[in-house]
Design a protein around this motif. Sequence first.
Motif, short mmCIF file in Angstrom:
data_model
loop_
_atom_site.label_atom_id
_atom_site.label_comp_id
_atom_site.label_asym_id
_atom_site.label_seq_id
_atom_site.Cartn_x
_atom_site.Cartn_y
_atom_site.Cartn_z
N UNK A 59 0.87 -1.23 -0.12
CA UNK A 59 0.04 -0.11 0.05
C UNK A 59 0.83 1.41 -0.08
N UNK A 60 2.08 1.15 -0.28
CA UNK A 60 2.97 2.26 -0.37
C UNK A 60 3.41 2.47 -2.03
N UNK A 61 3.64 3.69 -2.49
CA UNK A 61 4.17 3.99 -3.64
C UNK A 61 5.62 4.03 -3.76
N UNK A 62 6.25 2.94 -3.62
CA UNK A 62 7.75 2.90 -3.35
C UNK A 62 8.40 3.12 -4.70
N UNK A 70 7.17 -1.25 8.34
CA UNK A 70 7.05 -2.05 9.28
C UNK A 70 6.37 -3.30 8.91
N UNK A 71 6.29 -3.63 7.57
CA UNK A 71 5.68 -4.74 7.25
C UNK A 71 6.66 -5.66 6.56
N UNK A 72 6.66 -6.95 6.79
CA UNK A 72 7.84 -8.03 6.63
C UNK A 72 7.52 -8.32 4.92
N UNK A 73 6.17 -8.28 4.85
CA UNK A 73 5.89 -8.60 3.04
C UNK A 73 6.54 -7.46 2.35
N UNK A 74 6.26 -6.17 2.87
CA UNK A 74 6.74 -5.00 1.94
C UNK A 74 8.30 -4.81 1.94
N UNK A 75 9.06 -5.05 3.22
CA UNK A 75 10.24 -5.18 3.02
C UNK A 75 10.95 -6.44 2.05
N UNK A 76 10.49 -7.49 2.05
CA UNK A 76 10.70 -8.49 1.34
C UNK A 76 10.35 -8.31 -0.13
N UNK A 114 -1.27 2.61 -7.67
CA UNK A 114 -1.68 1.35 -7.29
C UNK A 114 -0.86 0.00 -7.40
N UNK A 115 -0.55 -0.07 -8.93
CA UNK A 115 0.32 -0.84 -9.45
C UNK A 115 1.89 -0.90 -8.70
N UNK A 116 2.17 0.22 -8.31
CA UNK A 116 3.54 0.62 -7.85
C UNK A 116 4.30 0.32 -9.11
N UNK A 117 4.15 1.22 -10.18
CA UNK A 117 5.30 1.27 -11.34
C UNK A 117 5.18 3.10 -11.76
#
Length: 663
Positions: free
Chosen positions: A149-152, A166-172, A486-489
Amino acid sequence: MEPIALARRLAELGQKKEAQKAYMVAISQGNLSPMEQLESASYLFFSKGNAQAAFTVFVRLYNEGHYQSELMDILRQGFYQPNEKSLRDRYARNCRALNRYPYCFRKDFLPFEDLPILFFPYDKKGYIPYLPDQNRFGDYVNFNDTIVNRYFFKDLENPVLAEDVFSQYQLEYLNDNVRKSEWVGRENHIYLYYSDWSTFCSYLQCLDFRELLKEQKLVFLFEDEKEQYPIDFKARFGIDYSQYGIKPIGVREVNKLIWHTQLATHNGGDFFNEILFGHSNLLALDSVMMSSVEQTIRDTRRAWRKDRSQFVHSPIYPLLYPLNSPTEKDFFVAFFLTHASGNKYDPASRIAPALLFQPHFPNMIYEIHNTEDGKRGVLFSRQYEEIRKSPLFTGFKYVKTFTPMRRITTSYAASTRFTYLTAEKNNAEKKEGERGEVILDVLGIRILNRSFMVDVWDRLYRDSILVRFEDGKLNPKATFTALAEFLDIPYTESMTYCSNYQGICEDGFRLTQVYSTYDDFADDADRALLEYCMRDAYQFYGYDLHYYCGEPVDDDWIAEKASGAVHLDGLVKEVYEQVIGKAFLEELEKQGPEQNAPLHKEAVKAKAASEAQMKVEEYHASRVKVVKAMQRVVFFVNRQGQPLQMMKPLKLDPALLEQPLYR
């Protein structure tokens, strides 16, 4: 007898399971006093009933200021202390790993006893944090929730800077999708910035950084260290990444799937493919039939396992040869790497490309199986089950799902047109003896299709969004800026025009498909029936009703509208007569010339017309039955009985709107 009184009586009688059920009912009613809530939750907890329900009540009472001393004793002894050792051990392992890590510059880790957050395990997946300084419990958190849910990746001009993750899933997700600096020939570390050191330390009880540190992609910055971003690695560490060449994308680097779903036929999906086709961070193909691509992958993998030497001159060979036992997902990615987008993806990009996939079916067929009380409808689709179980989907660790929606009556009428034209074309090409193609009940199929309702805990829909076709046409900048987020692109120039493997698409942003109502293929009656059945979707997704005017609906109204699809029924009858008549005539001709008389042909024609009329009446009856069944449904559920929800709509930035939102 009130549930709370019944529960007490059952408990007195020693009927534990029945008492637990009664206390659960009492809690769910929500009208208990604090003392009664405590009583109910305590019985559930100490009788080893529903521990999560008890925990929820305990936390709510605590945060409301009731019985805090007693509740904290129960929560610590029952939930925290049995898990404290695992929290301590994980914290110690993380501290040791980060102490040795060269790009974590702060080493003054807090003693475990001084951590400002305590994590109370709630279930096997998540925790309820307790904040001693604020004397309250926070919200439930699942560190492995499969949502990004971030726009990395909004801006890839500079290395990725991510704050307070602080999300393991997002860190991975970051670690798996950002390419190593040595592979792109420039500084490309992932900068993880945490605004508060003590908070970061607290989360080391639950997160696991050890595997993430192995490739040394991460740089940790805390508090005022943020000003160091980005670090000049050549000056500070003597590492010059510019000396490395660009490494081609590897098959197992591609682990993010963007599933472009087919909500229904003629729903505007091709338009979204044409917008995303040329994106430099995507591997994209035109829509392909699901059965075709699965068969191709299975056959190719089978042939590879039998004798891979036959692929020496194939472009997939250098991609798959280094892998030990390549999976179907590996073959799938290799196929896209060698065929998709004319290789328009950028191998020098900071991130690995995502695979954009729109598996296509001739139609999306849904069934509604009513429960015994008739008040709950279970949605089932064979097509979705095929997707859900396919290794082409299960092989990807990260899945983003988006679903285009077009005005339902427009999509329905366009589907009728396509179905008719396709049947006419295919039947004209049939050879003698081949079975003809008839028109199914497009209206009945569309009434049943509620694929916009999803199980939010289904992995393929956990991170999903619905985007309106009309918004993409009328407000492309706002729509595709939001979709890119949303797609993070990155939102790129390639998303401002339509293209495919042949180049720029002439149709582009023409509005014909927005405003065409296809009146030669639909009537006011069938469209009114469809809007009545889909009025919740119209309201939720912002479409005005054009045909159903809110009038009372009774059996006569339903029967009238179900049989009022004059255009569709006429086409069904026309094609059915042709197919049945042709089959009958071919059978007559086999019996010899003496049987092939005009009189017999007229009889065949009449018989075909009669059977076609029976088919139309069968469709009418089926529509009525379906609508009446849906009227009884209070809510829709999955096969486990859990309620389905409307897929979240894509929200557009009002400042980017070029035209008023389509209604």
